[in-house]
Design a protein around this motif. Structure first.
Motif, PDB file in Angstrom:
ATOM      1  N   LYS A 151       0.817  -1.210   0.000  1.00 22.55           N
ATOM      2  CA  LYS A 151       0.000   0.000   0.000  1.00 22.55           C
ATOM      3  C   LYS A 151       0.856   1.268   0.000  1.00 22.55           C
ATOM      4  CE  LYS A 151      -3.638  -2.350   2.628  1.00 22.55           C
ATOM      5  NZ  LYS A 151      -4.352  -2.416   3.935  1.00 22.55           N
ATOM      6  N   ASN A 152       1.926   1.257   0.781  1.00 19.16           N
ATOM      7  CA  ASN A 152       2.799   2.423   0.904  1.00 19.16           C
ATOM      8  C   ASN A 152       4.127   1.985   1.508  1.00 19.16           C
ATOM      9  OD1 ASN A 152       2.342   2.252   3.810  1.00 19.16           O
ATOM     10  ND2 ASN A 152       0.357   3.239   3.406  1.00 19.16           N
ATOM     11  N   VAL A 153       4.989   2.946   1.816  1.00 12.43           N
ATOM     12  CA  VAL A 153       6.325   2.622   2.298  1.00 12.43           C
ATOM     13  C   VAL A 153       6.295   1.898   3.635  1.00 12.43           C
ATOM     14  CG1 VAL A 153       6.584   4.947   3.316  1.00 12.43           C
ATOM     15  CG2 VAL A 153       8.611   3.557   2.874  1.00 12.43           C
ATOM     16  N   MET A 154       5.437   2.320   4.558  1.00 10.25           N
ATOM     17  CA  MET A 154       5.370   1.658   5.858  1.00 10.25           C
ATOM     18  C   MET A 154       4.828   0.230   5.734  1.00 10.25           C
ATOM     19  SD  MET A 154       6.834   3.708   7.758  1.00 10.25           S
ATOM     20  CE  MET A 154       6.696   2.645   9.188  1.00 10.25           C
ATOM     21  N   ASP A 155       3.888   0.047   4.820  1.00  7.98           N
ATOM     22  CA  ASP A 155       3.352  -1.296   4.587  1.00  7.98           C
ATOM     23  C   ASP A 155       4.444  -2.199   4.039  1.00  7.98           C
ATOM     24  OD1 ASP A 155       1.268  -3.296   4.370  1.00  7.98           O
ATOM     25  OD2 ASP A 155       1.269  -2.927   2.203  1.00  7.98           O
ATOM     26  N   ALA A 156       5.255  -1.669   3.112  1.00  2.00           N
ATOM     27  CA  ALA A 156       6.350  -2.455   2.531  1.00  2.00           C
ATOM     28  C   ALA A 156       7.378  -2.823   3.601  1.00  2.00           C
ATOM     29  CB  ALA A 156       7.017  -1.671   1.399  1.00  2.00           C
ATOM     30  N   LEU A 157       7.711  -1.872   4.475  1.00  2.00           N
ATOM     31  CA  LEU A 157       8.692  -2.122   5.526  1.00  2.00           C
ATOM     32  C   LEU A 157       8.189  -3.154   6.538  1.00  2.00           C
ATOM     33  CD1 LEU A 157       9.938   1.538   6.188  1.00  2.00           C
ATOM     34  CD2 LEU A 157      11.298  -0.327   5.228  1.00  2.00           C
ATOM     35  N   THR A 158       6.970  -2.953   7.036  1.00  2.00           N
ATOM     36  CA  THR A 158       6.442  -3.849   8.073  1.00  2.00           C
ATOM     37  C   THR A 158       6.183  -5.259   7.542  1.00  2.00           C
ATOM     38  OG1 THR A 158       4.205  -2.995   7.629  1.00  2.00           O
ATOM     39  CG2 THR A 158       5.419  -1.992   9.445  1.00  2.00           C
ATOM     40  N   ARG A 159       5.681  -5.366   6.326  1.00  2.49           N
ATOM     41  CA  ARG A 159       5.410  -6.687   5.766  1.00  2.49           C
ATOM     42  C   ARG A 159       6.699  -7.422   5.424  1.00  2.49           C
ATOM     43  NH1 ARG A 159       1.116  -6.174   1.085  1.00  2.49           N
ATOM     44  NH2 ARG A 159       1.745  -8.358   0.841  1.00  2.49           N
ATOM     45  N   THR A 160       7.698  -6.688   4.997  1.00  2.00           N
ATOM     46  CA  THR A 160       8.987  -7.324   4.707  1.00  2.00           C
ATOM     47  C   THR A 160       9.570  -7.934   5.980  1.00  2.00           C
ATOM     48  OG1 THR A 160       9.462  -5.820   2.861  1.00  2.00           O
ATOM     49  CG2 THR A 160      11.340  -6.938   3.863  1.00  2.00           C
ATOM     50  N   VAL A 161       9.512  -7.174   7.076  1.00  2.41           N
ATOM     51  CA  VAL A 161      10.015  -7.679   8.358  1.00  2.41           C
ATOM     52  C   VAL A 161       9.184  -8.871   8.838  1.00  2.41           C
ATOM     53  CG1 VAL A 161      10.320  -7.138  10.801  1.00  2.41           C
ATOM     54  CG2 VAL A 161      10.981  -5.473   9.073  1.00  2.41           C
ATOM     55  N   LYS A 162       7.862  -8.769   8.723  1.00  6.41           N
ATOM     56  CA  LYS A 162       6.958  -9.828   9.195  1.00  6.41           C
ATOM     57  C   LYS A 162       7.123 -11.106   8.389  1.00  6.41           C
ATOM     58  CE  LYS A 162       2.042 -10.723  10.098  1.00  6.41           C
ATOM     59  NZ  LYS A 162       0.655 -10.173  10.013  1.00  6.41           N
ATOM     60  N   GLU A 163       7.261 -10.976   7.060  1.00  3.94           N
ATOM     61  CA  GLU A 163       7.293 -12.146   6.193  1.00  3.94           C
ATOM     62  C   GLU A 163       8.686 -12.742   6.012  1.00  3.94           C
ATOM     63  OE1 GLU A 163       5.529 -10.765   2.578  1.00  3.94           O
ATOM     64  OE2 GLU A 163       3.627 -10.237   3.537  1.00  3.94           O
ATOM     65  N   GLU A 164       9.726 -11.886   6.102  1.00  2.00           N
ATOM     66  CA  GLU A 164      11.071 -12.365   5.809  1.00  2.00           C
ATOM     67  C   GLU A 164      12.086 -12.143   6.924  1.00  2.00           C
ATOM     68  OE1 GLU A 164      12.323 -11.097   1.809  1.00  2.00           O
ATOM     69  OE2 GLU A 164      10.247 -10.461   1.475  1.00  2.00           O
ATOM     70  N   GLY A 165      11.664 -11.421   7.966  1.00  2.00           N
ATOM     71  CA  GLY A 165      12.570 -11.153   9.075  1.00  2.00           C
ATOM     72  C   GLY A 165      13.273  -9.815   8.928  1.00  2.00           C
ATOM     73  N   PRO A 166      13.780  -9.251  10.041  1.00  2.00           N
ATOM     74  CA  PRO A 166      14.443  -7.938  10.008  1.00  2.00           C
ATOM     75  C   PRO A 166      15.640  -7.869   9.065  1.00  2.00           C
ATOM     76  CG  PRO A 166      13.966  -8.602  12.267  1.00  2.00           C
ATOM     77  CD  PRO A 166      13.686  -9.788  11.409  1.00  2.00           C
ATOM     78  N   ALA A 167      16.352  -8.999   8.913  1.00  2.00           N
ATOM     79  CA  ALA A 167      17.548  -9.006   8.053  1.00  2.00           C
ATOM     80  C   ALA A 167      17.210  -8.693   6.601  1.00  2.00           C
ATOM     81  CB  ALA A 167      18.244 -10.356   8.142  1.00  2.00           C
ATOM     82  N   ALA A 168      15.953  -8.930   6.216  1.00  2.00           N
ATOM     83  CA  ALA A 168      15.541  -8.674   4.827  1.00  2.00           C
ATOM     84  C   ALA A 168      15.626  -7.193   4.472  1.00  2.00           C
ATOM     85  CB  ALA A 168      14.121  -9.180   4.599  1.00  2.00           C
ATOM     86  N   LEU A 169      15.575  -6.335   5.486  1.00  2.00           N
ATOM     87  CA  LEU A 169      15.668  -4.894   5.234  1.00  2.00           C
ATOM     88  C   LEU A 169      17.080  -4.480   4.841  1.00  2.00           C
ATOM     89  CD1 LEU A 169      13.481  -3.378   8.107  1.00  2.00           C
ATOM     90  CD2 LEU A 169      12.877  -3.676   5.701  1.00  2.00           C
ATOM     91  N   TYR A 170      18.018  -5.413   4.964  1.00  2.00           N
ATOM     92  CA  TYR A 170      19.400  -5.101   4.599  1.00  2.00           C
ATOM     93  C   TYR A 170      19.909  -6.008   3.484  1.00  2.00           C
ATOM     94  CZ  TYR A 170      19.809  -1.629   8.211  1.00  2.00           C
ATOM     95  OH  TYR A 170      19.639  -0.479   8.948  1.00  2.00           O
ATOM     96  N   LYS A 171      18.979  -6.578   2.701  1.00  2.00           N
ATOM     97  CA  LYS A 171      19.383  -7.327   1.517  1.00  2.00           C
ATOM     98  C   LYS A 171      20.094  -6.385   0.551  1.00  2.00           C
ATOM     99  CE  LYS A 171      15.910 -11.007   1.241  1.00  2.00           C
ATOM    100  NZ  LYS A 171      14.711 -11.482   0.509  1.00  2.00           N
ATOM    101  N   GLY A 172      21.159  -6.868  -0.037  1.00  2.00           N
ATOM    102  CA  GLY A 172      21.874  -6.035  -1.001  1.00  2.00           C
ATOM    103  C   GLY A 172      22.692  -4.937  -0.354  1.00  2.00           C
ATOM    104  N   LEU A 173      22.990  -5.065   0.961  1.00  2.00           N
ATOM    105  CA  LEU A 173      23.735  -4.012   1.652  1.00  2.00           C
ATOM    106  C   LEU A 173      25.129  -3.821   1.064  1.00  2.00           C
ATOM    107  CD1 LEU A 173      23.972  -1.962   3.962  1.00  2.00           C
ATOM    108  CD2 LEU A 173      24.766  -3.822   5.436  1.00  2.00           C
ATOM    109  N   ALA A 174      25.820  -4.940   0.765  1.00  2.00           N
ATOM    110  CA  ALA A 174      27.193  -4.834   0.241  1.00  2.00           C
ATOM    111  C   ALA A 174      27.254  -4.037  -1.060  1.00  2.00           C
ATOM    112  CB  ALA A 174      27.798  -6.222   0.063  1.00  2.00           C
ATOM    113  N   PRO A 175      26.459  -4.389  -2.103  1.00  2.00           N
ATOM    114  CA  PRO A 175      26.517  -3.582  -3.327  1.00  2.00           C
ATOM    115  C   PRO A 175      25.975  -2.176  -3.112  1.00  2.00           C
ATOM    116  CG  PRO A 175      24.735  -5.170  -3.469  1.00  2.00           C
ATOM    117  CD  PRO A 175      25.560  -5.545  -2.271  1.00  2.00           C
TER     118      PRO A 175
END
Length: 308
Positions: A151-175
């Motif tokens: 729906k929006n940025v907060m929905d994307a952030l919260t659902r990513t954490v809920k469905e994939e875990g907090p580490a998912a927010l740092y996918k692609g950190l190295a590149p």
């Protein structure tokens, strides 16, 4: 005065963050097209990548004019955090290095080091918003059954954490760190260096800051170098951030930066690392010019407002 001291410390962050946010809003459709061009090769192997104009035109036809601003809230949030940090830290570090150099201009190597340090720190702070932005921009490219319909940025952030875990927010950190470092060197360090060179060519003493013609010339150079330096890292970052597990095997398409780069080179060739360059340059050049020109103007007004 104490308030003036606080205002001076805050200056590069306030002015840089404001300019970065304005630029991000202005070029958001180009950024959206850039991400879609970068992901097209992954989702449609073997097919030619459409131009950014084609992508935007098709989006407007199918989903209306508002579709080209999908994810703009995430873009604003990202710039308020990442843009403020990368520009503010670079200016603060560069000014301190110049002060320690008896007020003389510092070398390009020192400017580059400042750009890399500030870029890497800013990326570590702003990557979650980058994840949300890429996912909002790319979600409609997936098959209907696999779409998340954020729906929006907060929905994307919260659902990513809920469905994939907090580490998912740092996918692609190295590149993303590599991209942030190369972007800061290409945009900010090269702008500072080009400003000095253009000023000499135009006999601009820069006693009260660079003349507008000097700013234009330097920002044109910085727009190109920013795009050229950071494009491969930006492409890898987008692929890693947008990847989803295979619905059957549960395996991710890429295991990391090296695997992603190797896969692109194998399936798309060396030019695959520059897939979507036209949209990327179309995004970087005006973004760099808006950021750099607005920062100069906003800084001038900020100093007048605070009386120093």
């Amino acid at each position: 005065m104490p308030e003036n001291r606080a205002a001076k410390i805050a200056e590069p962050f306030v002015c840089g963050g404001t300019a970065a946010t304005m630029a991000s809003i202005a070029i958001h459709p180009m950024d959206l097209a850039k991400v879609r061009m970068q992901l097209f090769g992954q989702l449609n192997p073997g097919k030619p990548v459409p131009s950014f104009a084609t992508i935007l035109t098709n989006m407007v036809k199918s989903d209306g004019i508002t579709s080209i601003y999908k994810g703009v809230d995430a873009a604003i949030g990202r710039q308020l955090v990442y843009g403020t940090a990368r520009i503010g830290l670079h200016r603060a570090i560069s000014d301190e290095l110049k002060k320690r150099n008896d007020g003389k201009a510092i070398s390009f190597g020192m400017k580059a080091l400042s750009g890399m340090a500030s870029g890497s720190i800013a990326v570590c702070i702003g990557t979650p918003f980058d994840i949300a932005l890429v996912r909002l921009q790319s979600d409609s490219m997936a098959p209907a059954a696999e779409r998340k319909n954020y729906k929006n940025v907060m929905d994307a952030l919260t659902r990513t954490v809920k469905e994939e875990g907090p580490a998912a927010l740092y996918k692609g950190l190295a590149p993303n760190i590599l991209r942030g470092m190369s972007m800061n060197v290409g945009q900010l360090a090269c702008y500072d260096q080009a400003k000095e060179m253009v000023a000499k060519l135009l006999n601009d003493p820069m006693t009260n800051g660079p003349a507008f013609t000097t700013q234009i010339g330097a920002s044109l150079v910085a727009g190109f170098t920013a795009a050229a330096f950071s494009m491969p890292f930006d492409l890898i970052k987008s692929r890693l951030m947008a990847q989803k597990p295979d619905p059957i095997s549960g395996k991710m398409p890429y295991s990391g930066v090296v695997d992603c780069a190797a896969s692109i080179l194998k399936t798309e060739g060396p030019l695959g690392l520059f897939s979507g360059f036209s949209a990327y340059y179309g995004r970087c050049a005006p973004h760099a010019m808006i950021v750099l020109l607005c920062t100069e103007s906003i800084t001038s007004g900020y100093r007048k407002a605070w009386g120093y």
